[in-house]
Each structure stands twice: as structure tokens, then as C-alpha cells.
Scaffold this active site. Structure first.
Site, PDB file in Angstrom:
ATOM      1  N   ILE A 185       1.426  32.920 108.325  1.00 41.07           N
ATOM      2  CA  ILE A 185       0.472  32.450 109.326  1.00 41.07           C
ATOM      3  C   ILE A 185       1.211  31.571 110.333  1.00 41.07           C
ATOM      4  O   ILE A 185       1.947  30.664 109.952  1.00 41.07           O
ATOM      5  CB  ILE A 185      -0.670  31.675 108.645  1.00 41.07           C
ATOM      6  N   GLU A 187       1.611  30.081 102.798  1.00 39.77           N
ATOM      7  CA  GLU A 187       0.916  31.066 103.623  1.00 39.77           C
ATOM      8  C   GLU A 187       1.743  32.331 103.818  1.00 39.77           C
ATOM      9  O   GLU A 187       1.502  33.100 104.733  1.00 39.77           O
ATOM     10  CB  GLU A 187       0.540  30.439 104.975  1.00 39.77           C
TER      11      GLU A 187
END
Length: 170
Positions: free
Chosen positions: A45, A87
Site C-alpha cells: 500500500i 501491508e
């Protein structure tokens, strides 16, 4: 049930890094035996730390969960989606060529770009950067760790060149 729990990330219900290591060796054997290609996508991300710092870890977790669900919806049932930590996710794709792996990565990028996380009065959108590599027996010395490193370098290039994009390791 216990084995299944030990293979899954508790937050996202996708496979964890340990299971990825286990299954990747089996997929590598299948690839060699059947002369099929093996593709890998690594993604994370964009600016996730800012999301956590600005909105808190609870919303950060919602973003990670939404991403994992999106990945499971897009890839084939035979593909392995695993959370590597934080992430970062890795997708292992058996019997896929480089062009199709790149197309899957681009489809993921586009779908993620459209996700909206709604929390009270806040609507949050986020993007991902992705790196793609195809296992190459000669280049990777019969080791998927090298394929992963090449995909990771491509991911790094995507980050350096503005984020929210797919880069391919040739």
C-alpha cells in the site's frame, strides 16, 4: 483446523508467509516437471504509514483487510495470495506468462484505486504499487527467493517512479 489456522494470517484470512514458503517449493517442483511458467506479484500500500499515523491503526487494519479481500476476488482460485507482513502481499501464480501476470497486476491496481473505506464521516481511498516477475530457472538459480527479489526490485522501481503503478522485472 489447527493446520489451517497456522497457515492463515489472522487479520486478513489470506495465507501467511510461512505457508507461502511451504507451497512455493511445491509449485516450483510442478513448474519444473510440467514446463509451466510461474509468476509472482509483490505489492504494498502506498504511503501506508501516513494512513496509520493520520487515521489510526484501526482504519489501517480496515485498509489491509479490504485489500486482501480484493486480491482474493481478482486472482484465480489456484493462485496463492499471502500476506508477507504489514501491508505487503505476495501472489504466486502457476501456469501464467509474463504478459498475463502483468495484466493481473494492472487489474489489481485499478480495482484497488476504486476501493473506498468508509468510517463514520470519513471516506478513504488508497493505492498500491506492484512488482511482477516470472520465474526463470537460469536467472533465479532454481530458487524462488531470487524471483521474489526481482519482483521486489520492480516494486521499488514503481515506488520510485511515482507509486500507483505496475513495474515488471525482465
Amino acid at each position: 483446523k489447527l493446520k489451517e489456522l497456522s497457515n492463515c494470517d489472522p487479520l486478513t484470512n489470506v495465507y501467511n508467509r510461512r505457508y507461502f514458503s511451504e507451497i512455493s517449493n511445491k509449485m516450483l517442483s510442478l513448474t519444473s516437471r510440467n514446463s509451466h511458467d510461474l509468476g509472482m506479484i509483490i505489492l504494498d500500500i502506498d504511503k501506508f504509514k501516513n494512513i496509520n499515523d493520520t487515521y489510526g491503526h484501526g482504519l489501517g487494519d480496515k485498509v489491509i483487510i479490504a485489500l486482501a479481500q480484493n486480491l482474493k476476488e481478482i486472482v484465480r482460485d489456484s493462485d496463492i495470495v499471502s500476506r508477507f507482513g504489514g501491508e505487503e502481499f505476495v501472489i504466486l501464480m502457476y501456469n501464467i506468462n509474463l504478459e498475463n501476470a502483468q495484466n493481473v497486476a494492472e487489474k489489481i491496481r485499478q480495482h484497488v484505486e476504486a476501493i473506498e473505506i468508509i468510517d463514520n464521516d470519513l471516506t478513504l481511498r488508497f493505492t498500491v504499487s506492484l512488482g511482477v516477475a516470472l520465474y526463470d530457472e537460469a536467472i533465479d538459480n532454481k530458487n524462488l527467493e531470487y524471483t521474489l527479489k526481482r519482483a521486489d526490485k520492480a516494486l521499488y522501481m514503481a515506488k520510485q517512479n511515482g507509486r500507483n503503478q505496475v513495474r515488471v522485472s525482465l
